[in-house]
Design a protein around this motif. Structure first.
Motif, PDB file in Angstrom:
ATOM      1  N   PRO A 134     -89.225   3.153 -21.365  1.00 21.71           N
ATOM      2  CA  PRO A 134     -89.959   3.906 -20.336  1.00 21.71           C
ATOM      3  C   PRO A 134     -89.577   5.385 -20.358  1.00 21.71           C
ATOM      4  CG  PRO A 134     -88.230   2.563 -19.348  1.00 21.71           C
ATOM      5  CD  PRO A 134     -88.323   2.148 -20.777  1.00 21.71           C
ATOM      6  N   VAL A 135     -90.525   6.234 -19.995  1.00 20.10           N
ATOM      7  CA  VAL A 135     -90.276   7.678 -19.933  1.00 20.10           C
ATOM      8  C   VAL A 135     -90.529   8.170 -18.506  1.00 20.10           C
ATOM      9  CG1 VAL A 135     -90.830   8.086 -22.357  1.00 20.10           C
ATOM     10  CG2 VAL A 135     -92.658   8.157 -20.647  1.00 20.10           C
ATOM     11  N   ARG A 136     -90.075   9.366 -18.233  1.00 25.69           N
ATOM     12  CA  ARG A 136     -90.261   9.960 -16.916  1.00 25.69           C
ATOM     13  C   ARG A 136     -91.723  10.335 -16.715  1.00 25.69           C
ATOM     14  NH1 ARG A 136     -84.967  11.711 -15.218  1.00 25.69           N
ATOM     15  NH2 ARG A 136     -83.499  11.684 -16.998  1.00 25.69           N
ATOM     16  N   PRO A 137     -92.138  10.614 -15.473  1.00 26.85           N
ATOM     17  CA  PRO A 137     -93.530  11.018 -15.211  1.00 26.85           C
ATOM     18  C   PRO A 137     -93.975  12.240 -16.011  1.00 26.85           C
ATOM     19  CG  PRO A 137     -92.441  10.447 -13.164  1.00 26.85           C
ATOM     20  CD  PRO A 137     -91.378  10.431 -14.221  1.00 26.85           C
ATOM     21  N   ASP A 138     -93.019  13.134 -16.324  1.00 28.71           N
ATOM     22  CA  ASP A 138     -93.360  14.329 -17.107  1.00 28.71           C
ATOM     23  C   ASP A 138     -93.250  14.090 -18.610  1.00 28.71           C
ATOM     24  OD1 ASP A 138     -90.666  14.096 -17.332  1.00 28.71           O
ATOM     25  OD2 ASP A 138     -90.175  16.089 -16.561  1.00 28.71           O
ATOM     26  N   LYS A 139     -93.152  12.814 -19.006  1.00 27.32           N
ATOM     27  CA  LYS A 139     -93.106  12.371 -20.406  1.00 27.32           C
ATOM     28  C   LYS A 139     -91.760  12.628 -21.087  1.00 27.32           C
ATOM     29  CE  LYS A 139     -97.365  11.030 -20.171  1.00 27.32           C
ATOM     30  NZ  LYS A 139     -97.672   9.580 -20.072  1.00 27.32           N
ATOM     31  N   ARG A 140     -90.784  13.131 -20.353  1.00 25.22           N
ATOM     32  CA  ARG A 140     -89.451  13.276 -20.929  1.00 25.22           C
ATOM     33  C   ARG A 140     -88.724  11.941 -20.898  1.00 25.22           C
ATOM     34  NH1 ARG A 140     -85.796  15.964 -18.486  1.00 25.22           N
ATOM     35  NH2 ARG A 140     -86.768  16.007 -16.419  1.00 25.22           N
ATOM     36  N   THR A 141     -87.819  11.739 -21.835  1.00 26.89           N
ATOM     37  CA  THR A 141     -87.099  10.475 -21.898  1.00 26.89           C
ATOM     38  C   THR A 141     -85.963  10.455 -20.870  1.00 26.89           C
ATOM     39  OG1 THR A 141     -85.541  11.294 -23.577  1.00 26.89           O
ATOM     40  CG2 THR A 141     -87.578  10.283 -24.363  1.00 26.89           C
ATOM     41  N   TYR A 142     -85.569   9.263 -20.477  1.00 23.04           N
ATOM     42  CA  TYR A 142     -84.429   9.122 -19.567  1.00 23.04           C
ATOM     43  C   TYR A 142     -83.102   9.357 -20.305  1.00 23.04           C
ATOM     44  CZ  TYR A 142     -87.434   7.209 -15.909  1.00 23.04           C
ATOM     45  OH  TYR A 142     -88.394   7.061 -14.924  1.00 23.04           O
ATOM     46  N   TYR A 143     -83.110   9.084 -21.578  1.00 23.69           N
ATOM     47  CA  TYR A 143     -81.912   9.290 -22.395  1.00 23.69           C
ATOM     48  C   TYR A 143     -81.698  10.788 -22.591  1.00 23.69           C
ATOM     49  CZ  TYR A 143     -78.700   8.629 -26.385  1.00 23.69           C
ATOM     50  OH  TYR A 143     -77.611   8.626 -27.236  1.00 23.69           O
ATOM     51  N   GLU A 144     -80.555  11.286 -22.169  1.00 25.60           N
ATOM     52  CA  GLU A 144     -80.353  12.732 -22.112  1.00 25.60           C
ATOM     53  C   GLU A 144     -79.853  13.350 -23.417  1.00 25.60           C
ATOM     54  OE1 GLU A 144     -77.824  12.307 -18.620  1.00 25.60           O
ATOM     55  OE2 GLU A 144     -79.265  13.525 -17.504  1.00 25.60           O
ATOM     56  N   TYR A 145     -79.776  12.554 -24.451  1.00 19.75           N
ATOM     57  CA  TYR A 145     -79.320  13.082 -25.745  1.00 19.75           C
ATOM     58  C   TYR A 145     -80.413  12.993 -26.813  1.00 19.75           C
ATOM     59  CZ  TYR A 145     -74.806  12.667 -23.458  1.00 19.75           C
ATOM     60  OH  TYR A 145     -73.770  12.791 -22.569  1.00 19.75           O
ATOM     61  N   THR A 146     -81.643  12.732 -26.376  1.00 20.66           N
ATOM     62  CA  THR A 146     -82.748  12.542 -27.312  1.00 20.66           C
ATOM     63  C   THR A 146     -82.939  13.743 -28.234  1.00 20.66           C
ATOM     64  OG1 THR A 146     -83.900  11.106 -25.737  1.00 20.66           O
ATOM     65  CG2 THR A 146     -85.203  12.039 -27.518  1.00 20.66           C
ATOM     66  N   SER A 147     -83.062  14.928 -27.646  1.00 18.10           N
ATOM     67  CA  SER A 147     -83.323  16.119 -28.454  1.00 18.10           C
ATOM     68  C   SER A 147     -82.169  16.405 -29.415  1.00 18.10           C
ATOM     69  CB  SER A 147     -83.566  17.326 -27.554  1.00 18.10           C
ATOM     70  OG  SER A 147     -82.446  17.568 -26.713  1.00 18.10           O
ATOM     71  N   LEU A 148     -80.950  16.112 -28.996  1.00 24.12           N
ATOM     72  CA  LEU A 148     -79.795  16.352 -29.857  1.00 24.12           C
ATOM     73  C   LEU A 148     -79.826  15.440 -31.077  1.00 24.12           C
ATOM     74  CD1 LEU A 148     -76.980  16.708 -27.158  1.00 24.12           C
ATOM     75  CD2 LEU A 148     -78.072  18.531 -28.474  1.00 24.12           C
ATOM     76  N   TRP A 149     -80.210  14.186 -30.886  1.00 24.46           N
ATOM     77  CA  TRP A 149     -80.280  13.272 -32.019  1.00 24.46           C
ATOM     78  C   TRP A 149     -81.446  13.618 -32.938  1.00 24.46           C
ATOM     79  CZ3 TRP A 149     -76.148  11.139 -33.398  1.00 24.46           C
ATOM     80  CH2 TRP A 149     -75.242  10.593 -32.479  1.00 24.46           C
ATOM     81  N   THR A 154     -80.541   4.241 -21.014  1.00 28.37           N
ATOM     82  CA  THR A 154     -81.814   4.240 -20.288  1.00 28.37           C
ATOM     83  C   THR A 154     -81.865   3.074 -19.292  1.00 28.37           C
ATOM     84  OG1 THR A 154     -82.979   5.259 -22.165  1.00 28.37           O
ATOM     85  CG2 THR A 154     -84.327   4.108 -20.530  1.00 28.37           C
ATOM     86  N   THR A 155     -81.469   1.904 -19.738  1.00 24.77           N
ATOM     87  CA  THR A 155     -81.450   0.725 -18.865  1.00 24.77           C
ATOM     88  C   THR A 155     -80.493   0.922 -17.686  1.00 24.77           C
ATOM     89  OG1 THR A 155     -81.957  -0.686 -20.778  1.00 24.77           O
ATOM     90  CG2 THR A 155     -81.093  -1.762 -18.800  1.00 24.77           C
ATOM     91  N   THR A 156     -79.306   1.460 -17.967  1.00 21.44           N
ATOM     92  CA  THR A 156     -78.307   1.702 -16.920  1.00 21.44           C
ATOM     93  C   THR A 156     -78.823   2.683 -15.888  1.00 21.44           C
ATOM     94  OG1 THR A 156     -76.510   1.305 -18.498  1.00 21.44           O
ATOM     95  CG2 THR A 156     -75.960   2.475 -16.472  1.00 21.44           C
ATOM     96  N   LEU A 157     -79.455   3.753 -16.326  1.00 21.18           N
ATOM     97  CA  LEU A 157     -79.978   4.772 -15.416  1.00 21.18           C
ATOM     98  C   LEU A 157     -81.095   4.217 -14.540  1.00 21.18           C
ATOM     99  CD1 LEU A 157     -79.808   7.749 -14.557  1.00 21.18           C
ATOM    100  CD2 LEU A 157     -81.476   8.278 -16.338  1.00 21.18           C
ATOM    101  N   LEU A 158     -81.976   3.404 -15.118  1.00 25.05           N
ATOM    102  CA  LEU A 158     -83.066   2.828 -14.348  1.00 25.05           C
ATOM    103  C   LEU A 158     -82.560   1.808 -13.319  1.00 25.05           C
ATOM    104  CD1 LEU A 158     -85.762   2.324 -17.145  1.00 25.05           C
ATOM    105  CD2 LEU A 158     -85.782   4.003 -15.287  1.00 25.05           C
ATOM    106  N   LYS A 159     -81.503   1.086 -13.660  1.00 22.02           N
ATOM    107  CA  LYS A 159     -80.911   0.144 -12.704  1.00 22.02           C
ATOM    108  C   LYS A 159     -80.309   0.877 -11.505  1.00 22.02           C
ATOM    109  CE  LYS A 159     -79.806  -3.695 -15.815  1.00 22.02           C
ATOM    110  NZ  LYS A 159     -78.715  -4.476 -16.458  1.00 22.02           N
TER     111      LYS A 159
END
Length: 342
Positions: free
Chosen positions: A150-165, A334-339
């Protein structure tokens, strides 16, 4: 950087050895005499080289225009001197083998046999496979982040290291691309690009290791961590390319950055409760074991496979497992943050 690619520091070490010009082979008076005769006559025994009749820019010294040096040879910088050295090396090694002598290095490199103009064909093949595995890993990570999780309403990912990877994946593919080019033909241009891309990857990987291990999420804090390291790496690359290609200094820099991130990942794997920490341990331990291939240098088997080529082979499964860990980390966080939001 993945711990497996932290072994680039040992690639830098082996490149240092390969770059040294004084070796037992090229100090051999029989070899030297062979090269001198070839450069003046254009022949070694019955083997003659057409482009010994051309200047360094590929123009014929004598003869009609249609005898001009083939473009693919000019692009790979095969010239009279390099072909004379190669053929004299083969002849001399054949003579040494008949006398029961072990192979020796010539101009800092083992006596490899070319395949379709490629200087170290097996290393080229394994470097290309590493590039392919990184591309597969990065692409699967991209699909996971934007099409499966799942992604945020603004289409950004919940995982905060996406761009770095993403940046890591691009730098890794760039590094392995230039590794392939460098092993296909070792000249000043390809050497500098191979070194520069490896240093850039090492530097960014160290930044990524610090940010992930300490779970740095604040943008200002990330900038404070990254800025001095980016400045240092940029300065070092400029120094190597435009001032002095200092092999000793480059080795020390690569070793420091590589060991630093290996220790960070190892300590983090030891204290974290991450469900996929075993994959991280396998990569760290497997990468450390693969170092032995860089330390234990041996002549190429049948003129093709040496220790460095085998090192390239070991990084292929480690890279696959490393990207698997990255995907697991994204899924877990992502799962941890959504929980927590529920």
């Amino acid at each position: 950087m993945g711990p497996s690619r932290a072994l680039l520091l040992f690639a830098a070490l082996s490149s240092l050895v390969a770059a040294l010009d004084a070796s037992a082979g090229d100090a051999d008076p029989i070899y030297r005499s062979c090269v001198e005769k070839c450069e003046s006559s254009g022949c070694v025994g019955d083997k003659c080289f057409q482009h010994c009749k051309f200047s360094s820019d590929g123009k014929p010294i004598d003869g009609p225009w249609y005898l001009q040096e083939p473009l693919y040879l000019r692009w790979k910088h095969w010239d009279c001197q390099s072909d004379c050295r190669y053929q004299c090396m083969l002849v001399r090694e054949e003579e040494r083998q008949k006398l029961g002598h072990e192979p020796v290095k010539y101009h800092g490199k083992w006596p490899f046999k070319r395949v379709y103009g490629f200087q170290e064909p097996v290393s080229v093949a394994f470097s290309a496979l590493n590039l392919a595995v990184h591309f597969h890993g990065w692409l699967s990570f991209f699909i996971l982040m934007y099409y499966k999780l799942p992604v945020r309403p603004d289409k950004r990912t919940y995982y905060e290291y996406t761009s770095l990877w993403h940046v890591y994946g691009l730098l890794s593919m760039n590094s392995w691309f230039w590794s392939s080019v460098f092993h296909s033909r070792d000249v000043d241009f390809t050497e500098k690009l191979d070194y520069s891309s490896a240093v850039a990857l090492l530097g960014f990987s160290l930044i990524l290791a610090v940010l992930r291990a300490f779970n740095v999420r604040d943008e200002a804090a990330r900038v404070m961590v990254a800025a001095p390291l980016i400045a240092f790496v940029t300065t070092h690359i400029l120094y190597l390319n435009f001032y002095k290609l200092d092999y000793g200094l480059n080795m020390k820099v690569c070793v420091a950055m590589g060991i630093g991130q290996l220790l960070l990942w190892a300590v983090w794997a030891g204290v974290t409760r991450h469900p996929s920490r075993w994959k991280l341990w396998v990569v760290v331990v497997g990468g450390a074991a693969a170092m032995l291939l860089e330390i234990y240098d041996f002549p190429p088997y049948l003129g093709y496979v040496d220790a460095h080529a085998l090192w390239h082979a070991t990084t292929i499964p480690l890279t696959y497992l490393w990207w698997s860990f990255i995907r697991d980390d994204a899924d877990f966080m992502t799962t941890t943050l959504l929980k927590k939001k529920k």
